[in-house]
Write an enzyme that holds these catalytic residues in place. Structure first.
Site, PDB file in Angstrom:
ATOM      1  N   ASP A  66       0.850  -1.193   0.000  1.00 25.20           N
ATOM      2  CA  ASP A  66       0.000   0.000   0.000  1.00 25.20           C
ATOM      3  C   ASP A  66       0.889   1.246   0.000  1.00 25.20           C
ATOM      4  OD1 ASP A  66      -2.845   1.057   0.372  1.00 25.20           O
ATOM      5  OD2 ASP A  66      -1.641   2.213   1.799  1.00 25.20           O
ATOM      6  N   TYR A  71       4.133   9.347   0.372  1.00 23.81           N
ATOM      7  CA  TYR A  71       4.869   8.688   1.455  1.00 23.81           C
ATOM      8  C   TYR A  71       6.377   8.688   1.185  1.00 23.81           C
ATOM      9  CZ  TYR A  71       0.269   6.472   2.382  1.00 23.81           C
ATOM     10  OH  TYR A  71      -1.049   6.224   2.624  1.00 23.81           O
ATOM     11  N   LYS A  96      -1.364   6.091  -4.764  1.00 23.09           N
ATOM     12  CA  LYS A  96      -2.341   7.181  -4.617  1.00 23.09           C
ATOM     13  C   LYS A  96      -1.773   8.476  -5.171  1.00 23.09           C
ATOM     14  CE  LYS A  96      -3.388   4.924  -0.231  1.00 23.09           C
ATOM     15  NZ  LYS A  96      -2.123   4.516   0.380  1.00 23.09           N
ATOM     16  N   HIS A 130      -6.107  10.135  -3.085  1.00 21.81           N
ATOM     17  CA  HIS A 130      -5.690   9.970  -1.684  1.00 21.81           C
ATOM     18  C   HIS A 130      -6.609  10.696  -0.694  1.00 21.81           C
ATOM     19  CE1 HIS A 130      -1.760   9.338   0.816  1.00 21.81           C
ATOM     20  NE2 HIS A 130      -2.818   9.181   1.575  1.00 21.81           N
TER      21      HIS A 130
HETATM   22  P1  NAD Z   1      -0.719   1.100  11.658  1.00 23.72           P
HETATM   23  O1  NAD Z   1      -1.980   1.065  12.433  1.00 23.72           O
HETATM   24  O2  NAD Z   1      -0.470   0.120  10.592  1.00 23.72           O
HETATM   25  O3  NAD Z   1       0.476   1.061  12.719  1.00 23.72           O
HETATM   26  C1  NAD Z   1       1.826   0.955  12.327  1.00 23.72           C
HETATM   27  C2  NAD Z   1       2.654   0.661  13.581  1.00 23.72           C
HETATM   28  O4  NAD Z   1       2.227  -0.612  14.115  1.00 23.72           O
HETATM   29  C3  NAD Z   1       4.149   0.573  13.363  1.00 23.72           C
HETATM   30  O5  NAD Z   1       4.801   1.233  14.425  1.00 23.72           O
HETATM   31  C4  NAD Z   1       4.455  -0.905  13.455  1.00 23.72           C
HETATM   32  O6  NAD Z   1       5.720  -1.147  13.984  1.00 23.72           O
HETATM   33  C5  NAD Z   1       3.373  -1.409  14.385  1.00 23.72           C
HETATM   34  N1  NAD Z   1       2.996  -2.805  14.114  1.00 23.72           N
HETATM   35  C6  NAD Z   1       2.755  -3.402  12.926  1.00 23.72           C
HETATM   36  N2  NAD Z   1       2.437  -4.697  13.078  1.00 23.72           N
HETATM   37  C7  NAD Z   1       2.478  -4.928  14.419  1.00 23.72           C
HETATM   38  C8  NAD Z   1       2.233  -6.079  15.213  1.00 23.72           C
HETATM   39  N3  NAD Z   1       1.894  -7.251  14.670  1.00 23.72           N
HETATM   40  N4  NAD Z   1       2.367  -5.953  16.565  1.00 23.72           N
HETATM   41  C9  NAD Z   1       2.713  -4.779  17.136  1.00 23.72           C
HETATM   42  N5  NAD Z   1       2.936  -3.647  16.425  1.00 23.72           N
HETATM   43  C10 NAD Z   1       2.830  -3.729  15.078  1.00 23.72           C
HETATM   44  O7  NAD Z   1      -0.628   2.597  11.145  1.00 23.72           O
HETATM   45  P2  NAD Z   1      -0.385   3.435   9.844  1.00 23.72           P
HETATM   46  O8  NAD Z   1       1.002   3.384   9.428  1.00 23.72           O
HETATM   47  O9  NAD Z   1      -0.981   4.762  10.141  1.00 23.72           O
HETATM   48  O10 NAD Z   1      -1.294   2.749   8.718  1.00 23.72           O
HETATM   49  C11 NAD Z   1      -0.846   1.675   7.914  1.00 23.72           C
HETATM   50  C12 NAD Z   1      -0.754   2.023   6.458  1.00 23.72           C
HETATM   51  O11 NAD Z   1      -1.992   2.566   5.998  1.00 23.72           O
HETATM   52  C13 NAD Z   1       0.282   3.102   6.102  1.00 23.72           C
HETATM   53  O12 NAD Z   1       1.573   2.580   6.045  1.00 23.72           O
HETATM   54  C14 NAD Z   1      -0.233   3.531   4.752  1.00 23.72           C
HETATM   55  O13 NAD Z   1       0.122   2.587   3.767  1.00 23.72           O
HETATM   56  C15 NAD Z   1      -1.749   3.505   4.974  1.00 23.72           C
HETATM   57  N6  NAD Z   1      -2.311   4.827   5.359  1.00 23.72           N
HETATM   58  C16 NAD Z   1      -3.140   5.437   4.471  1.00 23.72           C
HETATM   59  C17 NAD Z   1      -3.683   6.684   4.757  1.00 23.72           C
HETATM   60  C18 NAD Z   1      -4.601   7.357   3.768  1.00 23.72           C
HETATM   61  O14 NAD Z   1      -4.888   8.550   3.921  1.00 23.72           O
HETATM   62  N7  NAD Z   1      -5.072   6.649   2.774  1.00 23.72           N
HETATM   63  C19 NAD Z   1      -3.399   7.314   5.987  1.00 23.72           C
HETATM   64  C20 NAD Z   1      -2.572   6.644   6.899  1.00 23.72           C
HETATM   65  C21 NAD Z   1      -2.042   5.398   6.580  1.00 23.72           C
END
Ligand code: NAD
Length: 326
Positions: A66, A71, A96, A130
């Site tokens: 994704d 990013y 996006k 996005h």
């Molecule tokens: P997330 O909820 O995926 O959290 C990421 C964090 O969780 C990291 O610190 C990681 O180390 C930790 N983590 C991952 N797997 C884990 C596990 N099994 N146990 C414990 N901790 C764990 O948050 P995010 O990064 O905000 O969202 C994920 C993805 O969504 C982003 O990378 C991006 O691709 C997408 N995103 C999209 C938008 C949008 O506007 N469309 C906005 C934010 C994020």
């Protein structure tokens, strides 16, 4: 020879997928579990970090990435794909446009070319708008917004750009992100393609059951982002972080082999949603890929859906609220 015998054998996990509808070419399927990408701590090594994370994810059997032009580290994802040895046809790339950059027809077409360059590919599997407007609010000075009070025209122009790329077979599916029902209604009124996917924040604290129903009734696949509540950034802002919430911890005790993260991701999957937690860590990636061998009871599903929302001054969600984008 002896060394080879003792080398651990890692079997790649086969991740289930769902068919996409509406603005998706026939037969396109989206892996339910993807890898969230981007390096958000300002690291100068974002590309190297994302290259290694991409190769690791693909080696474990993950097939969806994704991404977004907004990013940090996207060139690294492209390098990782290239060096992974996995055939491009097996990989599902979401990217996006119109995140931090201007909306508009020509603007989105030109940004798409940047995305192709980052990913070192000739096509993208799923391209999303996005944000339905500037995520931080205000007048961003975009040509499509000049003299207007709503971003409706900007949205229509970017959507037409995505439709063109779809007709030209440069993208296999098109969709949106952070669109609320009113933003989606506008796209329907254009009379062209209907989005295949809406990617929206969804976790134990922020989830919109009405928007889920609205999308599912129209076969728009609901894609959770920040599915674990972004613990690295929200620890301290939310007390506790979603992943540490007592309700999540209590439910996960019913599944001794599963972690809080797996329980949250399974809860999303059991509602028919697709998700993409971000990680660069092998143990976490393996956990996130291994949510397809257990089921939450109805009672546990209800408990997770009823986690009390954080009260002010705690933020209600990780990202800005798209309801506020006119
Ligand atoms: P997330 O909820 O995926 O959290 C990421 C964090 O969780 C990291 O610190 C990681 O180390 C930790 N983590 C991952 N797997 C884990 C596990 N099994 N146990 C414990 N901790 C764990 O948050 P995010 O990064 O905000 O969202 C994920 C993805 O969504 C982003 O990378 C991006 O691709 C997408 N995103 C999209 C938008 C949008 O506007 N469309 C906005 C934010 C994020």
């Amino acid at each position: 020879m002896l060394i080879l015998l003792f080398m651990p054998i890692v079997f790649a996990i086969d991740v289930p997928s769902v068919p996409l509808f509406n603005g998706a070419k026939p037969g396109v399927r989206m892996p339910i579990m993807g890898l969230g990408t981007g390096v958000y701590d300002g690291s100068p090594d974002a590309d190297e970090i994302m290259k290694n994370a991409t190769k690791l994810w693909l080696s474990l059997g993950g097939r969806r990435l994704d991404c977004s032009n907004a990013y940090p580290g996207m060139n690294g994802v492209g390098q990782g794909i290239e060096e992974s040895g996995v055939d491009r046809s097996e990989i599902f790339i979401t990217s996006k446009v119109a995140g931090d950059s201007p909306m508009g027809y020509n603007e989105s077409l030109s940004e798409f070319n940047t995305v192709l360059g980052q990913m070192r590919t000739t096509y993208i599997d799923l391209l999303l708008i996005h944000w339905p407007g500037p995520s931080q609010g205000g007048d961003p000075g975009w040509p499509c917004f000049k003299g207007r009070t709503s971003f409706s025209y900007c949205r229509s122009q970017s959507w037409k750009a995505l439709e063109l790329l779809y007709k030209q077979n440069k993208v296999r599916a098109i969709g949106v992100s952070n669109f609320e029902a009113n933003h989606l209604q506008e796209i329907f009124a254009l009379g062209g393609e209907i989005p295949a996917v809406n990617q929206v924040e969804f976790n134990g604290y922020w989830n919109e059951p009405d928007l889920v129903k609205f999308c599912q009734a129209r076969n728009i696949t609901y894609n959770c982002y920040s599915p674990l509540g972004t613990p690295d950034f929200m620890k301290g802002k939310w007390k506790p972080a979603v992943i540490d919430h007592p309700v999540v911890a209590n439910v996960s005790q019913h599944y001794p082999k599963k972690t809080n993260a797996q329980v949250l991701l399974r809860w999303e999957h059991q509602q028919g949603l697709v998700t993409n937690p971000r990680s660069v860590n092998k143990a976490h990636m393996l956990e996130n890929l291994n949510i397809f061998d257990f089921s939450l009871t109805d009672d546990d599903m209800r408990k997770l859906s009823s986690i009390p929302k954080p009260q002010p001054p705690q933020p209600k969600k990780v990202c800005p609220d798209p309801h506020n984008i006119p």
